[in-house]
Design a protein around this motif. Structure first.
Motif, PDB file in Angstrom:
ATOM      1  N   THR A   8       1.067  -1.460   0.244  1.00  0.00           N
ATOM      2  CA  THR A   8       0.230   0.030  -0.383  1.00  0.00           C
ATOM      3  C   THR A   8       0.727   1.138  -0.161  1.00  0.00           C
ATOM      4  OG1 THR A   8      -0.186  -0.827   2.306  1.00  0.00           O
ATOM      5  CG2 THR A   8      -1.872  -0.974   1.827  1.00  0.00           C
ATOM      6  N   VAL A   9       2.350   1.383   0.303  1.00  0.00           N
ATOM      7  CA  VAL A   9       2.988   2.240   0.035  1.00  0.00           C
ATOM      8  C   VAL A   9       3.287   2.832  -1.606  1.00  0.00           C
ATOM      9  CG1 VAL A   9       4.980   3.856   1.521  1.00  0.00           C
ATOM     10  CG2 VAL A   9       3.412   1.728   2.608  1.00  0.00           C
ATOM     11  N   THR A  10       3.060   3.640  -1.956  1.00  0.00           N
ATOM     12  CA  THR A  10       3.156   4.018  -2.877  1.00  0.00           C
ATOM     13  C   THR A  10       5.309   4.711  -2.915  1.00  0.00           C
ATOM     14  OG1 THR A  10       1.108   3.985  -3.633  1.00  0.00           O
ATOM     15  CG2 THR A  10       3.481   5.473  -5.029  1.00  0.00           C
ATOM     16  N   ALA A  11       5.514   5.106  -2.437  1.00  0.00           N
ATOM     17  CA  ALA A  11       6.744   5.779  -2.023  1.00  0.00           C
ATOM     18  C   ALA A  11       7.758   4.546  -2.301  1.00  0.00           C
ATOM     19  CB  ALA A  11       6.705   6.125  -0.960  1.00  0.00           C
ATOM     20  N   GLN A  12       7.937   3.642  -1.879  1.00  0.00           N
ATOM     21  CA  GLN A  12       8.189   2.357  -2.114  1.00  0.00           C
ATOM     22  C   GLN A  12       8.769   1.833  -3.365  1.00  0.00           C
ATOM     23  OE1 GLN A  12       8.737  -0.829   0.594  1.00  0.00           O
ATOM     24  NE2 GLN A  12       6.249   0.039   1.730  1.00  0.00           N
ATOM     25  N   ALA A  13       7.658   2.167  -3.954  1.00  0.00           N
ATOM     26  CA  ALA A  13       7.464   1.609  -5.543  1.00  0.00           C
ATOM     27  C   ALA A  13       8.287   2.754  -6.678  1.00  0.00           C
ATOM     28  CB  ALA A  13       6.071   1.893  -6.215  1.00  0.00           C
ATOM     29  N   ILE A  14       8.555   3.758  -5.684  1.00  0.00           N
ATOM     30  CA  ILE A  14       9.126   5.030  -6.565  1.00  0.00           C
ATOM     31  C   ILE A  14      10.716   4.964  -6.254  1.00  0.00           C
ATOM     32  CG2 ILE A  14       9.159   7.848  -5.641  1.00  0.00           C
ATOM     33  CD1 ILE A  14       6.131   7.748  -5.429  1.00  0.00           C
ATOM     34  N   GLU A  15      11.238   4.386  -4.817  1.00  0.00           N
ATOM     35  CA  GLU A  15      12.218   4.671  -4.612  1.00  0.00           C
ATOM     36  C   GLU A  15      13.200   3.180  -5.642  1.00  0.00           C
ATOM     37  OE1 GLU A  15      15.820   5.531  -3.268  1.00  0.00           O
ATOM     38  OE2 GLU A  15      14.418   6.170  -3.394  1.00  0.00           O
ATOM     39  N   ALA A  16      11.687   2.135  -5.328  1.00  0.00           N
ATOM     40  CA  ALA A  16      12.313   0.619  -6.655  1.00  0.00           C
ATOM     41  C   ALA A  16      12.296   1.495  -8.005  1.00  0.00           C
ATOM     42  CB  ALA A  16      11.433  -0.080  -5.717  1.00  0.00           C
ATOM     43  N   ILE A  17      11.884   1.597  -7.956  1.00  0.00           N
ATOM     44  CA  ILE A  17      11.939   2.267  -9.834  1.00  0.00           C
ATOM     45  C   ILE A  17      13.183   3.323  -9.940  1.00  0.00           C
ATOM     46  CG2 ILE A  17      10.750   2.805 -11.658  1.00  0.00           C
ATOM     47  CD1 ILE A  17       7.832   1.906 -10.934  1.00  0.00           C
ATOM     48  N   ARG A  18      12.656   4.074  -8.933  1.00  0.00           N
ATOM     49  CA  ARG A  18      14.264   4.975  -9.110  1.00  0.00           C
ATOM     50  C   ARG A  18      15.375   4.444  -9.266  1.00  0.00           C
ATOM     51  NH1 ARG A  18      14.203  10.330  -5.312  1.00  0.00           N
ATOM     52  NH2 ARG A  18      13.875   8.807  -3.870  1.00  0.00           N
ATOM     53  N   GLU A  19      15.683   3.588  -8.071  1.00  0.00           N
ATOM     54  CA  GLU A  19      16.855   2.809  -8.055  1.00  0.00           C
ATOM     55  C   GLU A  19      17.412   2.059  -9.687  1.00  0.00           C
ATOM     56  OE1 GLU A  19      17.044   0.342  -4.256  1.00  0.00           O
ATOM     57  OE2 GLU A  19      17.021   2.069  -3.690  1.00  0.00           O
ATOM     58  N   TYR A  20      15.976   1.199  -9.755  1.00  0.00           N
ATOM     59  CA  TYR A  20      16.351   0.541 -11.177  1.00  0.00           C
ATOM     60  C   TYR A  20      16.863   1.158 -12.239  1.00  0.00           C
ATOM     61  CZ  TYR A  20      13.907  -2.151 -14.651  1.00  0.00           C
ATOM     62  OH  TYR A  20      13.706  -2.715 -16.029  1.00  0.00           O
ATOM     63  N   LEU A  21      16.245   2.569 -12.490  1.00  0.00           N
ATOM     64  CA  LEU A  21      16.492   3.365 -13.542  1.00  0.00           C
ATOM     65  C   LEU A  21      17.933   3.636 -13.521  1.00  0.00           C
ATOM     66  CD1 LEU A  21      13.504   5.626 -13.475  1.00  0.00           C
ATOM     67  CD2 LEU A  21      14.555   4.392 -15.045  1.00  0.00           C
ATOM     68  N   THR A  22      18.266   3.585 -12.014  1.00  0.00           N
ATOM     69  CA  THR A  22      19.969   4.421 -11.991  1.00  0.00           C
ATOM     70  C   THR A  22      21.195   3.357 -11.485  1.00  0.00           C
ATOM     71  OG1 THR A  22      19.635   4.821  -9.520  1.00  0.00           O
ATOM     72  CG2 THR A  22      19.884   6.850 -10.843  1.00  0.00           C
ATOM     73  N   SER A  23      20.739   1.882 -11.865  1.00  0.00           N
ATOM     74  CA  SER A  23      21.391   0.853 -11.946  1.00  0.00           C
ATOM     75  C   SER A  23      22.547   0.763 -12.822  1.00  0.00           C
ATOM     76  CB  SER A  23      20.641   0.044 -11.529  1.00  0.00           C
ATOM     77  OG  SER A  23      19.936  -0.565 -12.745  1.00  0.00           O
ATOM     78  N   GLY A  24      22.474   1.297 -13.830  1.00  0.00           N
ATOM     79  CA  GLY A  24      23.622   1.567 -14.859  1.00  0.00           C
ATOM     80  C   GLY A  24      22.881   0.216 -15.955  1.00  0.00           C
ATOM     81  N   GLU A  25      21.747  -0.283 -15.796  1.00  0.00           N
ATOM     82  CA  GLU A  25      20.728  -1.002 -16.489  1.00  0.00           C
ATOM     83  C   GLU A  25      20.633   0.234 -17.909  1.00  0.00           C
ATOM     84  OE1 GLU A  25      18.168  -3.750 -15.571  1.00  0.00           O
ATOM     85  OE2 GLU A  25      19.530  -4.797 -13.652  1.00  0.00           O
ATOM     86  N   PHE A  26      20.107   1.264 -17.707  1.00  0.00           N
ATOM     87  CA  PHE A  26      19.751   2.189 -18.732  1.00  0.00           C
ATOM     88  C   PHE A  26      20.643   2.999 -19.212  1.00  0.00           C
ATOM     89  CE2 PHE A  26      15.798   0.002 -16.568  1.00  0.00           C
ATOM     90  CZ  PHE A  26      15.182  -0.070 -17.371  1.00  0.00           C
ATOM     91  N   SER A  27      20.116   3.302 -20.455  1.00  0.00           N
ATOM     92  CA  SER A  27      20.305   4.907 -21.165  1.00  0.00           C
ATOM     93  C   SER A  27      19.258   5.163 -21.333  1.00  0.00           C
ATOM     94  CB  SER A  27      21.459   4.575 -22.590  1.00  0.00           C
ATOM     95  OG  SER A  27      22.425   3.820 -22.302  1.00  0.00           O
ATOM     96  N   PRO A  28      19.719   6.724 -21.221  1.00  0.00           N
ATOM     97  CA  PRO A  28      18.301   8.301 -21.576  1.00  0.00           C
ATOM     98  C   PRO A  28      17.837   7.743 -23.123  1.00  0.00           C
ATOM     99  CG  PRO A  28      19.876   8.936 -20.928  1.00  0.00           C
ATOM    100  CD  PRO A  28      20.771   8.067 -21.153  1.00  0.00           C
ATOM    101  N   GLY A  29      16.364   7.478 -22.933  1.00  0.00           N
ATOM    102  CA  GLY A  29      15.556   7.494 -23.660  1.00  0.00           C
ATOM    103  C   GLY A  29      14.781   5.723 -23.833  1.00  0.00           C
ATOM    104  N   ASP A  30      16.140   4.787 -23.036  1.00  0.00           N
ATOM    105  CA  ASP A  30      15.829   3.318 -22.805  1.00  0.00           C
ATOM    106  C   ASP A  30      14.371   3.772 -22.594  1.00  0.00           C
ATOM    107  OD1 ASP A  30      17.728   2.831 -24.040  1.00  0.00           O
ATOM    108  OD2 ASP A  30      18.769   1.769 -22.581  1.00  0.00           O
ATOM    109  N   LYS A  31      13.177   2.359 -23.255  1.00  0.00           N
ATOM    110  CA  LYS A  31      12.303   2.087 -22.306  1.00  0.00           C
ATOM    111  C   LYS A  31      11.961   1.516 -22.164  1.00  0.00           C
ATOM    112  CE  LYS A  31       7.696   0.594 -24.072  1.00  0.00           C
ATOM    113  NZ  LYS A  31       6.833  -0.142 -22.445  1.00  0.00           N
ATOM    114  N   LEU A  32      10.829   1.641 -20.552  1.00  0.00           N
ATOM    115  CA  LEU A  32      10.556   1.306 -19.024  1.00  0.00           C
ATOM    116  C   LEU A  32       9.891  -0.167 -18.947  1.00  0.00           C
ATOM    117  CD1 LEU A  32      12.220   3.448 -17.881  1.00  0.00           C
ATOM    118  CD2 LEU A  32      10.893   2.906 -15.716  1.00  0.00           C
TER     119      LEU A  32
END
Length: 238
Positions: A8-32
């Motif tokens: 029920t805590v959306t903040a945890q989802a925000i933080e998890a996706i934010r960490e996912y984005l900055t994990s080194g797996e993405f380049s700008p413009g990549d689709k999630l």
């Protein structure tokens, strides 16, 4: 990505996706991944993911393209350091909309605060206290997403506790704009959140005291200060 235990805590989802984005797996413009895929990865519902993605869009981490999904914008902590300037630029680009938004809030919320001071339930008072406490916790962590969520939560509960159902239903329509404004405000300036906390405390105290005039005045002052902050953001971005 780890499965979220408190779904029920959306903040945890925000933080998890934010960490996912900055994990080194993405380049700008990549689709999630899609909402359904992210929901399965995190163990939450699609509505939670949808709200998290909207919040991350407001923060500048992702770009939403209609019919195509979410695409990465911020993919490293170094990129994230530039968010303050981007947030300030948004205030200039959205100046007219923000002017109308503040005008609407100044028409509605002082009266809602006054009504709440007369009609707020015990459960409502506890919820307002909890929102204020959660805002304080988010302030200690310097988390704009959590600050924005609790900022909106506090104001929404206050309007709900006014006892006017039509006012509450109408106010809920401002949720997306409130989130966009609030996140960028807390991202652009480190001074905004501590001041907001004190302003919320004054509103809450008036409601707890059952003092409609003080509640109305405290909310008017809060919104006047918010309007001044918006003007300062716009001038600093020029």
């Amino acid at each position: 990505m780890e499965v979220i235990k408190r779904t029920t805590v959306t903040a945890q989802a925000i933080e998890a996706i934010r960490e996912y984005l900055t994990s080194g797996e993405f380049s700008p413009g990549d689709k999630l991944a899609t909402e359904s895929e992210l929901a399965a990865m995190l163990g939450v519902g699609r509505s939670t993911v949808r709200e998290a993605i909207r919040t991350l869009e407001a923060m500048g981490y992702v770009e939403l393209r209609p019919g195509k999904g979410a695409f990465a914008r911020i993919v490293s902590e170094a990129d994230a350091a530039a968010l303050s300037g981007q947030a300030k630029a948004w205030f200039t680009a959205s100046e007219r909309t923000l002017e109308e938004f503040v005008q609407l809030r100044r028409l509605l919320e002082p009266s809602a605060a006054a009504f709440a001071a007369k009609s707020c339930s015990d459960a409502g008072k506890q919820e307002l206290k909890a929102a204020l406490s959660a805002f304080s916790d988010a302030l200690s962590k310097a988390d704009p997403a959590a600050l924005a969520a609790e900022d909106r939560h506090f104001h929404t509960v206050l309007v709900r506790e006014s006892g006017n159902r039509l006012l509450y239903q109408f106010y809920q329509q401002t949720e997306s704009l409130f989130t966009a404004y609030s996140i960028r405000s807390f991202t652009a300036s480190g001074e905004t959140a501590p001041l907001t906390l004190e302003e919320h405390r004054r509103v809450l105290q008036a409601v707890l005291d059952g003092d409609p005039e003080a509640a109305q005045e405290a909310m008017q002052t809060h919104l006047q200060i918010a309007e001044t902050r918006i003007g300062n953001m716009i001038r600093s971005a020029d």
